[in-house]
Design a protein around this motif. Structure first.
Motif, mmCIF file in Angstrom:
data_model
loop_
_atom_site.group_PDB
_atom_site.id
_atom_site.type_symbol
_atom_site.label_atom_id
_atom_site.label_comp_id
_atom_site.label_asym_id
_atom_site.label_seq_id
_atom_site.Cartn_x
_atom_site.Cartn_y
_atom_site.Cartn_z
ATOM 1 N N LEU A 42 -6.600 -4.612 -3.827
ATOM 2 C CA LEU A 42 -6.939 -3.896 -5.063
ATOM 3 C C LEU A 42 -7.484 -2.501 -4.775
ATOM 4 O O LEU A 42 -7.148 -1.539 -5.472
ATOM 5 C CB LEU A 42 -7.966 -4.688 -5.868
ATOM 6 N N VAL A 43 -8.339 -2.385 -3.759
ATOM 7 C CA VAL A 43 -8.946 -1.078 -3.461
ATOM 8 C C VAL A 43 -8.161 -0.298 -2.416
ATOM 9 O O VAL A 43 -8.452 0.877 -2.170
ATOM 10 C CB VAL A 43 -10.416 -1.257 -2.996
ATOM 11 N N MET A 44 -7.174 -0.965 -1.807
ATOM 12 C CA MET A 44 -6.347 -0.265 -0.817
ATOM 13 C C MET A 44 -5.188 0.484 -1.471
ATOM 14 O O MET A 44 -4.665 1.443 -0.909
ATOM 15 C CB MET A 44 -5.801 -1.260 0.205
ATOM 16 N N MET A 45 -4.785 0.037 -2.645
ATOM 17 C CA MET A 45 -3.656 0.685 -3.326
ATOM 18 C C MET A 45 -4.008 2.117 -3.705
ATOM 19 O O MET A 45 -5.150 2.408 -4.066
ATOM 20 C CB MET A 45 -3.240 -0.112 -4.562
ATOM 21 N N ARG A 46 -3.023 2.985 -3.655
ATOM 22 C CA ARG A 46 -3.277 4.415 -3.819
ATOM 23 C C ARG A 46 -3.276 4.883 -5.263
ATOM 24 O O ARG A 46 -3.702 6.007 -5.534
ATOM 25 C CB ARG A 46 -2.236 5.207 -2.998
ATOM 26 N N ARG A 47 -2.811 4.039 -6.160
ATOM 27 C CA ARG A 47 -2.818 4.394 -7.586
ATOM 28 C C ARG A 47 -3.515 3.277 -8.369
ATOM 29 O O ARG A 47 -3.172 2.097 -8.208
ATOM 30 C CB ARG A 47 -1.396 4.581 -8.118
ATOM 31 N N VAL B 247 0.837 -1.205 0.000
ATOM 32 C CA VAL B 247 0.000 0.000 0.000
ATOM 33 C C VAL B 247 0.870 1.253 0.000
ATOM 34 O O VAL B 247 0.604 2.211 -0.748
ATOM 35 C CB VAL B 247 -0.955 -0.004 1.214
ATOM 36 N N ALA B 248 1.915 1.260 0.800
ATOM 37 C CA ALA B 248 2.799 2.427 0.868
ATOM 38 C C ALA B 248 3.519 2.645 -0.458
ATOM 39 O O ALA B 248 3.618 3.769 -0.958
ATOM 40 C CB ALA B 248 3.806 2.248 1.994
ATOM 41 N N ARG B 249 4.018 1.562 -1.024
ATOM 42 C CA ARG B 249 4.793 1.684 -2.266
ATOM 43 C C ARG B 249 3.908 1.985 -3.473
ATOM 44 O O ARG B 249 4.376 2.527 -4.482
ATOM 45 C CB ARG B 249 5.575 0.387 -2.498
ATOM 46 N N SER B 250 2.632 1.649 -3.394
ATOM 47 C CA SER B 250 1.726 1.875 -4.526
ATOM 48 C C SER B 250 1.467 3.358 -4.777
ATOM 49 O O SER B 250 0.906 3.731 -5.806
ATOM 50 C CB SER B 250 0.389 1.158 -4.283
ATOM 51 N N SER B 251 1.849 4.215 -3.837
ATOM 52 C CA SER B 251 1.663 5.652 -4.028
ATOM 53 C C SER B 251 2.715 6.250 -4.963
ATOM 54 O O SER B 251 2.573 7.368 -5.451
ATOM 55 C CB SER B 251 1.720 6.375 -2.676
ATOM 56 N N ILE B 252 3.772 5.479 -5.231
ATOM 57 C CA ILE B 252 4.855 5.940 -6.110
ATOM 58 C C ILE B 252 4.515 5.596 -7.555
ATOM 59 O O ILE B 252 4.067 4.483 -7.848
ATOM 60 C CB ILE B 252 6.197 5.274 -5.723
ATOM 61 N N GLU B 253 4.725 6.537 -8.454
ATOM 62 C CA GLU B 253 4.487 6.262 -9.876
ATOM 63 C C GLU B 253 5.456 5.181 -10.352
ATOM 64 O O GLU B 253 6.656 5.249 -10.095
ATOM 65 C CB GLU B 253 4.675 7.538 -10.701
ATOM 66 N N ASP B 254 4.922 4.187 -11.055
ATOM 67 C CA ASP B 254 5.715 3.036 -11.510
ATOM 68 C C ASP B 254 6.436 2.374 -10.324
ATOM 69 O O ASP B 254 7.599 1.968 -10.425
ATOM 70 C CB ASP B 254 6.738 3.450 -12.575
ATOM 71 N N GLY B 255 5.723 2.278 -9.206
ATOM 72 C CA GLY B 255 6.322 1.708 -7.994
ATOM 73 C C GLY B 255 6.613 0.229 -8.107
ATOM 74 O O GLY B 255 7.489 -0.288 -7.412
ATOM 75 N N PHE B 256 5.852 -0.472 -8.967
ATOM 76 C CA PHE B 256 6.044 -1.902 -9.155
ATOM 77 C C PHE B 256 6.212 -2.226 -10.632
ATOM 78 O O PHE B 256 5.558 -1.622 -11.488
ATOM 79 C CB PHE B 256 4.841 -2.691 -8.618
#
Length: 300
Positions: free
Chosen positions: A80-85, A35-44
């Protein structure tokens, strides 16, 4: 400090542990990290999610008690719904379908039910993700692409029949959980496109039974659709040159159900170029012509 690659590998190993407590603690830490890393653009990257899903799949495999299974399924689908992007969530969904298609044939019948539940919950939370995005067109179109490339791909080399049939069976019911739905016609495109191109009569029968036959007045209202809109979608599939001939007739049959206007009959081709038809000559005429030719040769 650990690199992302090493951290994912450590998560995957811990999730595959035989110890229930280890798996539970790892899953909680993984959820917070994702969840924390999903806030970064192209985090994964796709590869990183594939590594995570390998561990998550093994974790699901080891969970035996029904309550533990349900809790785990809710946690995995809830990400799926917890991710920030939305782009990170959709990448998570795409790699889930890739993983489940790869591993499906290794699942024994005693474990099938929990993976069916996981499929249903992942699909349901996907629609929830679209709803949370206010049915953003870009997000919806990316979701449609994932479904058509994955579980509802007419090429069974990219999915499996078991996954495909279960997704079809729950597709409309899970979509209705997020009603009122915007862009309902677009979201019906994956099963309708599969109906146009599948060579498997079991699949086409499932689409008719689980998708088209449940589109009554109440369902259409919840999807904010009119019968004419469904008819137009079916007609568009029917006149596509890539549609299989036998499926074209089926599409026209159901087109009539939803249309207030008369649809072209199945054998009309609806604007498609028709092959030239030649009249078959009778055997008697052929014999007479042969005799005339022989007489002409004798005279010469």
């Amino acid at each position: 400090m650990e690199t992302n690659s090493k951290l994912e590998e450590r998560f995957a190993r811990s999730l595959a542990s035989n110890d229930t407590r280890t798996r539970s603690r790892t899953l909680k830490r993984l959820t917070q990290w994702v969840v924390a890393r999903s806030s970064i653009e192209d985090g994964f990257t796709e590869l990183e999610f594939l590594k995570l899903w390998k561990g998550l799949y093994t974790c699901m495999w080891h969970s035996d008690k029904p309550l533990v299974q349900e809790e785990l399924v809710d946690s995995l689908a809830g990400l799926l719904v917890m991710m920030r992007r939305p782009d990170a969530a959709l990448q998570y969904l795409r790699t889930f379908f890739t993983t489940i298609a790869r591993e499906w044939h290794s699942i024994d019948r005693l474990r099938l039910d929990k993976f069916y539940l996981l499929l249903r919950k992942m699909l349901g939370q996907s629609f929830k993700l679209l709803q949370n995005s206010q049915w953003d067109e870009e997000v919806v179109q990316e979701f449609i692409s994932i479904i058509k490339d994955g579980p509802l791909n007419h090429d069974l080399g990219k999915t499996t029949l078991g996954v495909q049939l279960h997704v079809l069976e729950v597709y409309v019911s899970e979509l209705l959980m997020c009603s009122p739905v915007e862009g309902g016609v677009d979201l019906l495109n994956p099963p309708l496109a599969l109906l146009a191109n599948t060579r498997d009569t079991t699949v086409s029968g499932c689409i008719v039974r689980s998708v088209l036959d449940v589109l009554d007045t109440s369902t259409l209202d919840q999807l904010q659709l009119t019968p004419e809109a469904v008819s137009d979608a079916l007609r568009a599939m029917a006149i596509n040159r890539d549609t299989l001939g036998r499926n074209r007739k089926l599409l026209y049959t159901h087109c009539k159900r939803f249309s207030s206007d008369e649809c072209p009959p199945p054998d009309s081709g609806c604007g498609l170029p028709q092959p030239k038809r030649f009249k078959r000559k009778s055997k008697g005429k052929i014999k007479i012509k042969k005799k005339i030719k022989k007489k002409m040769k004798k005279k010469l």
